[in-house]
Write a protein that holds these residues in place. Structure first.
Motif, PDB file in Angstrom:
ATOM      1  N   THR A   1      48.332  22.858  10.806  1.00 21.12           N
ATOM      2  CA  THR A   1      48.025  21.895  11.861  1.00 21.12           C
ATOM      3  C   THR A   1      49.145  20.871  11.982  1.00 21.12           C
ATOM      4  OG1 THR A   1      45.651  22.140  11.497  1.00 21.12           O
ATOM      5  CG2 THR A   1      46.380  20.156  12.648  1.00 21.12           C
ATOM      6  N   ARG A   2      49.677  20.432  10.860  1.00 17.23           N
ATOM      7  CA  ARG A   2      50.791  19.478  10.876  1.00 17.23           C
ATOM      8  C   ARG A   2      51.999  20.070  11.601  1.00 17.23           C
ATOM      9  NH1 ARG A   2      52.889  14.959   8.376  1.00 17.23           N
ATOM     10  NH2 ARG A   2      55.152  14.966   8.238  1.00 17.23           N
ATOM     11  N   TYR A   3      52.218  21.357  11.430  1.00 17.78           N
ATOM     12  CA  TYR A   3      53.358  22.007  12.088  1.00 17.78           C
ATOM     13  C   TYR A   3      53.129  22.195  13.590  1.00 17.78           C
ATOM     14  CZ  TYR A   3      54.529  23.181   7.240  1.00 17.78           C
ATOM     15  OH  TYR A   3      54.808  23.128   5.899  1.00 17.78           O
ATOM     16  N   GLY A   4      51.886  21.982  14.062  1.00 18.25           N
ATOM     17  CA  GLY A   4      51.599  22.085  15.482  1.00 18.25           C
ATOM     18  C   GLY A   4      50.758  23.275  15.869  1.00 18.25           C
ATOM     19  N   LEU A   5      50.307  24.068  14.876  1.00 10.30           N
ATOM     20  CA  LEU A   5      49.477  25.235  15.171  1.00 10.30           C
ATOM     21  C   LEU A   5      48.021  24.779  15.232  1.00 10.30           C
ATOM     22  CD1 LEU A   5      49.797  28.276  15.659  1.00 10.30           C
ATOM     23  CD2 LEU A   5      49.271  28.640  13.241  1.00 10.30           C
ATOM     24  N   VAL A   6      47.654  24.259  16.397  1.00  7.11           N
ATOM     25  CA  VAL A   6      46.331  23.677  16.615  1.00  7.11           C
ATOM     26  C   VAL A   6      45.540  24.595  17.540  1.00  7.11           C
ATOM     27  CG1 VAL A   6      45.079  21.686  17.524  1.00  7.11           C
ATOM     28  CG2 VAL A   6      47.246  21.355  16.326  1.00  7.11           C
ATOM     29  N   PHE A   7      44.313  24.917  17.143  1.00  9.61           N
ATOM     30  CA  PHE A   7      43.478  25.823  17.934  1.00  9.61           C
ATOM     31  C   PHE A   7      42.397  25.020  18.645  1.00  9.61           C
ATOM     32  CE2 PHE A   7      45.198  28.342  14.431  1.00  9.61           C
ATOM     33  CZ  PHE A   7      45.755  29.413  15.126  1.00  9.61           C
ATOM     34  N   ASN A   8      42.662  24.701  19.897  1.00 10.39           N
ATOM     35  CA  ASN A   8      41.659  24.058  20.733  1.00 10.39           C
ATOM     36  C   ASN A   8      41.972  24.373  22.197  1.00 10.39           C
ATOM     37  OD1 ASN A   8      43.728  22.299  21.557  1.00 10.39           O
ATOM     38  ND2 ASN A   8      43.131  20.711  20.094  1.00 10.39           N
TER      39      ASN A   8
END
Length: 297
Positions: A78-85
């Motif tokens: 998530t910190r790296y930007g791999l956010v699932f929304n």
């Protein structure tokens, strides 16, 4: 506790040393799996595909472990930007459309000048388009998670956002420009195109980004949906144009204008197209509002 303590010293190493250590670990873990295929399987195409899959899987596992043990983050991906929304999914498809339309628009403009001619798609175009999308999705996902995800995060720890952007873009361009010296000289126009593309993809991490989102603290440099989509859209468009043989070059102007070796990035028109994308993305991005200090913790 012992495992965290054993690796905690790595957090204080300079960024480039941390990056080299990580890449060495990745290669050392990959070689035992890849070597048997290279030694005993004769189908080179199959070997390339399966070993690349191994590399991608190991990379995702390793950056997750790296983030948890060395950086001590509970949600490293998530910190790296791999956010699932839903917002990030929307950003992906925005980027995909922007990349695809921009590339097709470039060739449309060139056709108006008579530099290229459109051809009718063949009977396999639908299958080829689907194949191209899968390739584009894989390339966009893997390269963006590496370059604009993990690598950018490591650079941001030691450098200001603008310096990290410059270094990230140069590394991206250099790794895509590894070729014999004679080819480097002949296709030199491609390098600034790669640097510009790398810069656009960094800036796009914070385009259409909800600044009020509570996820901002976990993903301080933005989300990967848009750069993954934009990168994928450009790859998908080029795949359909190139593999689908949708255009013929008229050779009425120098290939330095349309692209050396029919590569849009290696031509003046390709640089112009990327420049337009850069201006558009910059206006939509919060990158220019980032503080002028690094985020090292």
């Amino acid at each position: 506790m012992g495992l965290k303590y054993d690796f905690e010293f790595l957090r204080n190493y300079p960024a480039f040393l941390r990056i080299i250590i990580f890449l060495l670990m990745l290669v050392l873990l990959w070689l035992p799996l890849a070597a048997p295929f290279y030694l005993w399987v004769s189908n080179r195409n199959f070997v390339s595909i399966i070993t690349l899959i191994f590399l991608y899987i190991e990379f995702i596992i390793l950056i997750h472990v790296w983030g948890k043990i060395i950086d001590q983050k509970s949600h490293p991906l998530t910190r790296y930007g791999l956010v699932f929304n839903s917002k990030n999914y929307q950003n992906y498809f925005k980027g995909l459309g922007l990349g695809l339309i921009s590339l097709m628009g470039l060739f449309f403009i060139e056709s108006l000048f008579g530099w290229v001619q459109w051809k009718s798609p063949n009977s396999d175009f639908l299958r080829m388009s689907l194949e191209g999308f899968l390739v584009a999705f894989g390339v966009g996902f893997a390269e963006e998670l590496f370059f604009r995800g993990w690598l950018l995060d490591e650079l941001n720890r030691d450098y200001s956002p603008k310096i990290a952007l410059g270094i990230n873009s140069l590394i991206f361009a250099s790794l895509h420009f590894i070729k014999p010296l004679s080819e480097i000289q002949r296709t030199a126009l491609q390098f600034p195109g790669l640097v510009l593309l790398g810069s656009i993809l960094v800036i796009s991490k914070l385009a259409w980004f909800p600044a009020s989102s509570p996820r901002l603290t976990l993903s301080p440099s933005g989300w990967l949906g848009l750069p993954m989509g934009l990168h994928g859209g450009l790859v998908w468009g080029y795949y359909m144009i190139n593999v689908g043989q949708l255009i013929d070059y008229s050779d009425t102007v120098s290939e330095a204008i349309t692209g050396i070796d029919q590569n849009p990035l290696a031509g003046v028109m390709g640089l112009f197209c990327l420049g337009v994308i850069a201006i558009f993305i910059w206006k939509k991005s919060l990158f220019r509002k980032l503080p002028k200090v690094n985020s090292k913790q």
